[in-house]
Motif scaffolding. Structure first.
Motif, PDB file in Angstrom:
ATOM      1  N   MET A 251       0.817  -1.204   0.000  1.00 41.73           N
ATOM      2  CA  MET A 251       0.000   0.000   0.000  1.00 41.73           C
ATOM      3  C   MET A 251       0.851   1.255   0.000  1.00 41.73           C
ATOM      4  O   MET A 251       0.420   2.304  -0.447  1.00 41.73           O
ATOM      5  CB  MET A 251      -0.932  -0.002   1.201  1.00 41.73           C
TER       6      MET A 251
ATOM      7  N   PHE B 149       3.775   2.338  -6.946  1.00 41.30           N
ATOM      8  CA  PHE B 149       2.808   2.068  -8.020  1.00 41.30           C
ATOM      9  C   PHE B 149       1.368   2.191  -7.534  1.00 41.30           C
ATOM     10  O   PHE B 149       0.470   2.477  -8.326  1.00 41.30           O
ATOM     11  CB  PHE B 149       3.068   0.711  -8.698  1.00 41.30           C
TER      12      PHE B 149
ATOM     13  N   PHE C  66       0.437   4.515  -5.283  1.00 41.52           N
ATOM     14  CA  PHE C  66       0.251   5.969  -5.291  1.00 41.52           C
ATOM     15  C   PHE C  66       0.036   6.454  -6.719  1.00 41.52           C
ATOM     16  O   PHE C  66      -0.837   7.275  -6.986  1.00 41.52           O
ATOM     17  CB  PHE C  66       1.505   6.623  -4.687  1.00 41.52           C
TER      18      PHE C  66
ATOM     19  N   ARG D   8     -11.177   2.319  -7.519  1.00 44.10           N
ATOM     20  CA  ARG D   8     -10.668   1.727  -6.294  1.00 44.10           C
ATOM     21  C   ARG D   8     -10.633   0.201  -6.336  1.00 44.10           C
ATOM     22  O   ARG D   8      -9.744  -0.421  -5.773  1.00 44.10           O
ATOM     23  CB  ARG D   8     -11.499   2.194  -5.101  1.00 44.10           C
TER      24      ARG D   8
ATOM     25  N   VAL E   6      -9.959  -1.669  -8.898  1.00 42.67           N
ATOM     26  CA  VAL E   6      -8.745  -2.058  -9.632  1.00 42.67           C
ATOM     27  C   VAL E   6      -7.521  -1.933  -8.724  1.00 42.67           C
ATOM     28  O   VAL E   6      -6.663  -2.814  -8.681  1.00 42.67           O
ATOM     29  CB  VAL E   6      -8.577  -1.173 -10.881  1.00 42.67           C
TER      30      VAL E   6
ATOM     31  N   ARG F  92      -7.290  -4.765  -6.238  1.00 42.19           N
ATOM     32  CA  ARG F  92      -6.816  -5.989  -6.884  1.00 42.19           C
ATOM     33  C   ARG F  92      -5.307  -5.934  -7.098  1.00 42.19           C
ATOM     34  O   ARG F  92      -4.592  -6.896  -6.860  1.00 42.19           O
ATOM     35  CB  ARG F  92      -7.533  -6.181  -8.217  1.00 42.19           C
ATOM     36  N   ASP F  93      -4.838  -4.765  -7.533  1.00 37.83           N
ATOM     37  CA  ASP F  93      -3.401  -4.579  -7.737  1.00 37.83           C
ATOM     38  C   ASP F  93      -2.628  -4.868  -6.459  1.00 37.83           C
ATOM     39  O   ASP F  93      -1.603  -5.543  -6.472  1.00 37.83           O
ATOM     40  CB  ASP F  93      -3.104  -3.127  -8.152  1.00 37.83           C
ATOM     41  N   ALA F  94      -3.133  -4.317  -5.359  1.00 36.44           N
ATOM     42  CA  ALA F  94      -2.422  -4.459  -4.090  1.00 36.44           C
ATOM     43  C   ALA F  94      -2.385  -5.913  -3.656  1.00 36.44           C
ATOM     44  O   ALA F  94      -1.344  -6.436  -3.272  1.00 36.44           O
ATOM     45  CB  ALA F  94      -3.101  -3.607  -3.018  1.00 36.44           C
TER      46      ALA F  94
ATOM     47  N   ARG G  47      -2.648  -8.573  -5.459  1.00 34.70           N
ATOM     48  CA  ARG G  47      -1.812  -9.393  -6.321  1.00 34.70           C
ATOM     49  C   ARG G  47      -0.343  -9.271  -5.941  1.00 34.70           C
ATOM     50  O   ARG G  47       0.386 -10.249  -5.866  1.00 34.70           O
ATOM     51  CB  ARG G  47      -2.008  -8.983  -7.777  1.00 34.70           C
ATOM     52  N   ALA G  48       0.074  -8.025  -5.670  1.00 35.77           N
ATOM     53  CA  ALA G  48       1.473  -7.823  -5.325  1.00 35.77           C
ATOM     54  C   ALA G  48       1.794  -8.385  -3.946  1.00 35.77           C
ATOM     55  O   ALA G  48       2.896  -8.859  -3.698  1.00 35.77           O
ATOM     56  CB  ALA G  48       1.814  -6.334  -5.375  1.00 35.77           C
TER      57      ALA G  48
ATOM     58  N   ALA H 135       1.887 -12.862  -3.508  1.00 32.46           N
ATOM     59  CA  ALA H 135       2.945 -13.764  -3.956  1.00 32.46           C
ATOM     60  C   ALA H 135       3.898 -14.195  -2.829  1.00 32.46           C
ATOM     61  O   ALA H 135       4.112 -15.392  -2.648  1.00 32.46           O
ATOM     62  CB  ALA H 135       3.696 -13.126  -5.118  1.00 32.46           C
TER      63      ALA H 135
END
Lengths: 592, 342
Positions: free
Chosen positions: B238, B242, B244, B253, B255, B258-260, B262-263, B266
């Motif tokens: 967070m 990327f 920010f 929001r 999207v 989901r981005d957060a 996914r990163a 892993a």
């Protein structure tokens, strides 16, 4: 101030504050007109970036807009709901940040990242958005955009990633583009190309731009107006030319007295055919860091070693101190062959050659006080007794104009500029004849840079010190060196007096490098020059180097022979050597 | 790409397994133990001893024994290359069958525990990261100190004491079913699945009931590291540039969330995989406390009885499973994160 009709954005009384600290920005008023490029400058910590983000109604975690309004397109951005802001950001106001590689998500293809922003704002289908992404990548000068759009960010160079970011930002045709130090960390030639692209695009599309930067060169070359921040207030809001002429003019070093009797003396340092490779783990290949470097430096002389990152400058510097063993070549210092000595003799010699590294915070033990850091070398080399030590240290500090009160401090309490001067003072404790300065100014703000360069020039006059200034910053080299050595991919491509190199560069690479140099002079803006020499494409990999001239693939003058034959460094005029077989023939090219 | 990566990793796994086979086989035989004496008793006559030694195959030179282990003896159709782990010296039945019987028990226990640990740990970790210093975050901190302070078996005993002895709301540590209930027909070996296959919802519920304390114990201990890992990763993501930048580019929001994830997911995946692999052999104490005859129990019994074929079988099974799990994690990682070189 801009005419009201054309004003894109205007901020009134804007204040931003980080929790429980003094306000970062207080009562900022500014207007940005359509198509205008406004430079936003100020020393680090002055609130430039915070202001840049605040113009998007955005703050970093922990910060808060505490007052004011931002009129944009008939709305007050600060009064909009999150959803409404989401629609403005990226569509009407776009942002480019200084670290493009971490600003892009590491797990999505870059093309996808452009297209999804486009999709979010333009209500378009996926195919259309993908086409838009490829079109934008082509517009910002990326070769083979269809393939590159499938790349992930870790597969791109910094310059390329920055282009992706600008493609992303401009894909929605924003009315305002905010660029936060977009070129820090890029090489000069890449920086110039990138800023050119941005400037041209802005002029074509009428996009207004806020360009946050500390570089006077960038302000002079690309901005119409400059706003300077000081401790969260607007200190200046003037035209670019007024801003530059107000700041102190700095001149290129005129050839100093060191031209003196060079023929009569043996140089202090002589390097011949230096070569250094690093094996690539797991393969039989090697990285050619230094391929063929010969240079000499006379007592009392200052030489600049310039070139882009990866050209092998720092490796040369380390070989000079025998911190790295060269693969081939000969280094002679004051008549002694460095390869032949070791042990005690080498230790003695290393006192006479000192190095100052790029990051001062890395070169001091963070837990030690400055006094302990400075005392240590004196004790190790038995230079001064404990009783004398304080005097020696103080003398050294006063040579670099640092107050003695720093002695009780620790590195993290000091600014980078002061700490770097202390690093120089520490080198001086050994009473060296020769200093290797490896990018000593690249971590520093422009003001601190000038101080360091002044210190270096003074040391030369006062102590007769010689130094090799390794730097990619041509402004530093121009002002502090007698001669310049230009490196490209591990080779010296041109050597000559500073004035000649800057005013009459011969080698096509030097020409491009000097052309990319942004002078702090709004009268000679790069974007308005017609005779620009730009190189095509990217630097070849130092693993699979071309057979012939390393520049041939990027050079406008290259012939078949250039691609096939290895070039050698040959005298062009007295004291001016060039590695190019076609020297003297370009004029024919250019005339025809 | 991913197929070549998987195949290459499988090949490496096979090599590792082969080395392990050799190591396990010979290391056991280096033990200063006398399985024959164990088998016939200390006072057996030399003849009986010799006979027993012969029947166990221990009279042969060690290299011959290894050959027999790999290829079977004579034409008995056995040997590791035919997938046979040999015959247990204690029970006389096939090691394959015994592992087939015990392994599902352990897998069932730890899979259910992981489902709960992950199912609770991930949301709690995310909450802690989204709202640092909030209730979820503070609770996690206390809990993390608490859960990590003692090994799982002591928690097991504490839970039995509290929930069974004092409160009387949980079943006693009597295995997977009440001793009075007939277990469903053996199909998979996992009692909950077998009960469902047999159409016996009552047995299914009873099995869950009896498994509740062991699962509570395991998931209680396991969710500590999972929560911490998820919290750290999500917090880091967070704060990432990327995220920010995504905000600055006006991404919706959903999207961004989901981005957060996914990163952040892993690295957490690796931890979960490693814990799982570790637990296949490591759940033994929990199995003992709750009288669940799983693979760990079987391993202990075999070791104490110097039952060489059984020990070899257990070690190889656990290693092979662990290798497969690591491979699965690596493949998932590679699919999730393009930076992992495939």
């Amino acid at each position: 101030m801009a005419d009201n009709k054309n004003t894109v954005l205007s901020a009134r009384g804007l204040s931003v504050q980080y929790a429980a600290e003094n306000p970062t920005l207080t009562d900022i008023n500014l207007d940005i007109a359509a198509g205008e490029i406004v430079g936003l400058t100020g020393s680090s910590g002055s609130g430039k970036s915070t202001l840049a983000y605040a113009l998007l109604g955005l703050t970093r975690r922990g910060a808060q807009v505490t007052g004011g309004k931002i009129d944009f397109d008939g709305h007050d951005l600060l009064a909009l709901s999150d959803e409404e802001l989401e629609r403005v950001r990226g569509r009407d106001i776009a942002l480019i940040v200084q670290n493009p590689r971490s600003a892009l998500h590491p797990m999505y293809q870059v093309g996808r990242q452009i297209s999804r922003v486009y999709q979010a704002h333009k209500d378009s289908g996926r195919t259309e958005a993908q086409q838009r992404a490829i079109e934008m990548l082509r517009l910002v000068g990326i070769n083979d955009p269809e393939r590159r759009s499938d790349a992930f960010v870790h597969e791109l160079s910094g310059g390329m990633a920055q282009r992706v970011l600008i493609a992303l930002a401009l894909s929605t045709n924003p009315k305002l583009l905010i660029a936060d130090e977009p070129t820090s960390g890029l090489d000069v030639t890449v920086q110039a190309q990138f800023l050119d692209t941005m400037w041209e695009t802005s002029r074509e599309t009428g996009t207004a731009m806020v360009l946050v930067t500390q570089e006077p060169g960038i302000l002079a070359n690309y901005c119409d107006r400059v706003i300077e921040l000081d401790a969260g207030h607007v200190a200046k809001d003037v035209s670019a030319s007024a801003f530059i002429s107000a700041s102190t003019k700095r001149s290129t070093q005129s050839p100093s007295a060191v031209e003196r009797e060079r023929q009569n003396h043996e140089p202090l340092l002589r390097v011949e055919g230096l070569r250094k490779t690093f094996p690539l783990r797991g393969t039989k290949k090697v990285v050619q860091a230094v391929d063929d470097v010969s240079l000499s430096l006379f007592a009392g002389e200052s030489v600049g070693l310039v070139g882009e990152s990866g050209s092998g400058k720092s490796t040369v510097g380390r070989c000079l101190l025998k911190l790295l063993e060269a693969d081939a070549g000969k280094i002679t210092f004051d008549g002694q062959d460095l390869a032949a000595i070791g042990g005690h003799t080498l230790r003695k010699l290393r006192q006479r050659i000192q190095i100052v590294q790029q990051d001062p915070y890395d070169s001091f033990d963070p837990r030690w006080s400055i006094e302990k850091s400075l005392l240590d070398p004196l004790v190790i080399h038995k230079i001064a007794s404990p009783a004398e030590a304080r005097g020696v240290i103080e003398e050294s500090l006063s040579r670099v104009s640092v107050e003695f009160s720093v002695l009780s401090r620790r590195p993290r309490d000091l600014s980078a500029g002061v700490l770097q001067r202390i690093a120089i003072a520490r080198a001086l404790l050994m009473k060296p004849d020769f200093l290797v300065l490896d990018e000593p100014t690249s971590m520093l703000a422009p003001q601190d840079r000038h101080v360091i360069l002044d210190v270096l020039k003074r040391l030369r006059t006062e102590l007769g010190l010689s130094y090799l200034l390794i730097s990619h910053d041509l402004t530093s080299v121009a002002s502090a060196c007698d001669r310049v050595v230009v490196m490209y991919l591990g080779q010296v491509v041109e050597v000559g007096p500073t004035v000649d190199i800057f005013e009459k560069p011969i080698h096509p690479y030097t020409k491009a490098l000097i052309g990319a140099h942004l002078e702090e002079n709004p009268e000679t803006r790069r974007v308005e020059r017609l005779d620009r020499v730009d190189l095509e494409g990217e630097i070849p990999s130092p693993i699979d180097l071309p057979v012939g001239c390393y520049l041939a693939t990027r050079c406008a003058h290259a012939t078949d022979a250039c691609h096939k034959e290895r070039q050698s460094l040959s005298p062009f005029s007295s004291h001016h050597d060039v590695r190019c077989m076609r020297v003297g023939q370009f004029e024919l090219d250019e005339a025809s | 790409m991913i197929w070549r990566f998987t195949l290459r990793r499988l090949a490496v796994g096979l090599v590792q397994l082969s080395v392990l086979i050799v190591a396990v086989f010979f290391l056991i035989r280096l033990l200063p133990a006398d399985p024959v004496a164990r088998f016939v008793g200390m006072n057996a006559s030399p003849e009986a001893y010799a006979l027993a030694e012969q029947s166990l195959g221990l009279d042969l030179p060690v290299t011959r024994q290894f050959e027999a282990f790999l290829f079977g003896e004579g034409n008995d159709g056995g040997g590791l290359f035919r997938g046979e782990l040999g015959t247990s010296w204690v029970t006389g039945s096939s090691v394959n069958q015994e592992i087939r019987q015990y392994l599902p028990v352990t897998l069932e226990l730890i899979t259910l525990s992981f489902l709960i640990a992950v199912g609770l740990g991930v949301p709690i970790g995310v909450l802690g990261a989204v709202n640092p210093g909030g209730a979820a975050d503070k609770g996690t901190l206390v809990y993390g100190l608490f859960a990590g302070s003692q090994p799982e078996f002591s928690w097991g005993i504490i839970f039995i004491f509290v929930f069974f002895v004092v409160l009387g709301i949980a079943p006693g540590p009597l295995g997977r079913l009440s001793p009075l209930t007939d277990p469903p027909d053996f199909v998979t070996g996992a009692i909950t699945i077998d009960a469902l296959l047999a159409g016996r919802v009552d047995i299914f519920l009873e099995a869950l009931w009896y498994l509740s304390l062991p699962i509570l114990t395991l998931s209680f201990v396991l969710s500590g590291p999972i929560i911490k890992m998820v919290r750290e990763n999500v917090a880091q993501t967070m704060n990432a540039d990327f995220m920010f930048y995504g905000q600055a580019a006006g991404l919706p929001r959903g999207v961004l969330a989901r981005d957060a994830l996914r990163a952040a997911f892993a690295p957490a995946l690796t931890l979960i995989g490693i814990l799982f692999g570790f637990m296949i052999g490591g759940a033994v104490l929990i199995e003992s406390i709750f009288s669940i005859s799983g693979l760990g129990q079987y391993a202990i019994r075999s070791i104490l009885a110097f039952d060489y074929p059984a020990i070899q079988g257990v070690v190889l099974t656990i290693s092979a499973l662990t290798l497969l799990i690591y491979l699965a994690i690596d493949v998932c990682q590679a699919l999730l994160d393009p930076r992992v070189s495939v």
